[in-house]
Design a protein around this motif. Structure first.
Motif, short mmCIF file in Angstrom:
data_model
loop_
_atom_site.label_atom_id
_atom_site.label_comp_id
_atom_site.label_asym_id
_atom_site.label_seq_id
_atom_site.Cartn_x
_atom_site.Cartn_y
_atom_site.Cartn_z
N GLN A 198 0.63 -1.19 -0.28
CA GLN A 198 -0.15 0.08 -0.07
C GLN A 198 0.96 1.15 0.03
O GLN A 198 1.76 1.23 0.91
N CYS A 199 0.72 2.23 -1.03
CA CYS A 199 1.29 3.48 -0.95
C CYS A 199 1.05 4.14 0.16
O CYS A 199 -0.39 4.53 0.33
N GLN A 200 2.10 4.63 0.87
CA GLN A 200 1.59 5.57 2.00
C GLN A 200 1.39 7.00 1.77
O GLN A 200 1.16 7.70 2.68
N ARG A 201 1.28 7.38 0.39
CA ARG A 201 0.73 8.80 0.10
C ARG A 201 -0.61 8.67 -0.41
O ARG A 201 -1.37 9.38 0.18
N CYS A 202 -0.83 7.82 -1.32
CA CYS A 202 -2.45 7.68 -1.77
C CYS A 202 -3.01 6.34 -1.49
O CYS A 202 -4.30 6.41 -1.62
N LEU A 203 -2.53 5.55 -0.56
CA LEU A 203 -3.08 4.58 -0.08
C LEU A 203 -3.57 3.49 -1.25
O LEU A 203 -3.94 2.40 -1.00
N ALA B 37 6.04 3.42 -1.20
CA ALA B 37 5.16 4.39 -1.90
C ALA B 37 5.62 4.52 -3.30
O ALA B 37 6.38 4.01 -3.85
N HIS B 38 4.43 4.91 -4.35
CA HIS B 38 5.00 4.98 -5.49
C HIS B 38 6.28 6.04 -5.84
O HIS B 38 6.46 6.86 -4.88
N GLU B 39 6.80 5.75 -7.00
CA GLU B 39 7.84 6.77 -7.37
C GLU B 39 7.41 7.94 -7.50
O GLU B 39 6.19 8.41 -7.82
N SER C 180 4.59 9.61 -10.23
CA SER C 180 3.69 8.41 -10.46
C SER C 180 2.60 8.12 -9.43
O SER C 180 1.69 7.39 -9.61
N CYS C 181 2.53 8.94 -8.36
CA CYS C 181 1.55 8.83 -7.44
C CYS C 181 0.50 9.68 -7.49
O CYS C 181 0.73 10.91 -7.74
N PRO C 182 -0.67 9.03 -7.73
CA PRO C 182 -1.79 9.68 -7.76
C PRO C 182 -2.26 11.13 -6.85
O PRO C 182 -2.72 11.98 -7.20
N SER C 183 -1.71 10.85 -5.69
CA SER C 183 -1.90 11.91 -4.66
C SER C 183 -0.89 13.13 -4.63
O SER C 183 -1.07 14.04 -3.87
#
Ligand SMILES: [Zn+2]
Length: 177
Positions: A72-77, A135-137, A140-143
């Motif tokens: 789970q990405c810790q920025r956008c979940l 986390a996404h790179e 590339s993280c939607p959030s």
């Protein structure tokens, strides 16, 4: 599943004496310490472990463990997939207290007389290789609003406003007397 299942229990010292290789897949579902960290618990981990002895007489396990782990990405979940390719370089010891004296190229694994649990070994290596924070790179993280926000805020700053002239009235009406 295309590959064979990894045997769960093995006599690692015996396999090392025989310079054997064990390889195969382990269902993610069987790795119960790993499961809580995964968003997608389908799939499997593939392990290839070559057992043997090195020049110094250490019983060794070398190889690699590969898996696609969805964390789970810790920025956008949202889900972030990691393709793990974990090198394995272990030396067997009889007791935990021997581990600090191993050459630094090895991690220690305690192997006694009883058959070892290879699932445990694979799971341990996986856990050690996972990032502490997934986390996404960046980019590339939607959030991730990137750096845009601040600039836009600036340009949207207060529109210039003309100062209304203060009309100064001379009230000097000559309040007589
Ligand atoms: Zn993200």
């Amino acid at each position: 599943m295309s590959s064979n299942a990894l045997p769960r229990h093995a006599d690692l010292r015996k396999l090392a004496a025989a310079s054997a290789t064990v390889c195969g897949a382990v269902d993610m579902q069987a790795l119960t310490r790993l499961l809580p960290l995964l968003l997608d618990t389908a799939g499997s981990v593939h392990a290839e472990l070559r057992l043997g002895s090195d020049d110094e007489g250490y019983r060794t396990i070398r190889g690699r463990i590969t898996a696609r782990a969805v964390l789970q990405c810790q920025r956008c979940l949202g889900p972030v997939a990691l393709d793990l390719d974990v090198p394995v370089s272990l030396a067997m010891v009889w007791a935990e207290k021997e581990i600090p004296s191993l050459p630094s190229r090895y991690e220690g694994v305690v192997v006694g007389e009883d058959p070892a649990d290879l699932y445990d070994l694979v799971e341990e290596e996986m856990l050690l290789s996972l990032p502490l924070v997934a986390a996404h790179e960046s980019g590339s993280c939607p959030s991730q609003p990137e750096a845009r926000d601040q600039n836009e805020d600036d340009s949207a700053a207060e529109p210039l406003r003309e100062n209304p002239f203060a009309v100064l009235r001379d009230k000097g009406d000559g309040a007589g007397n």
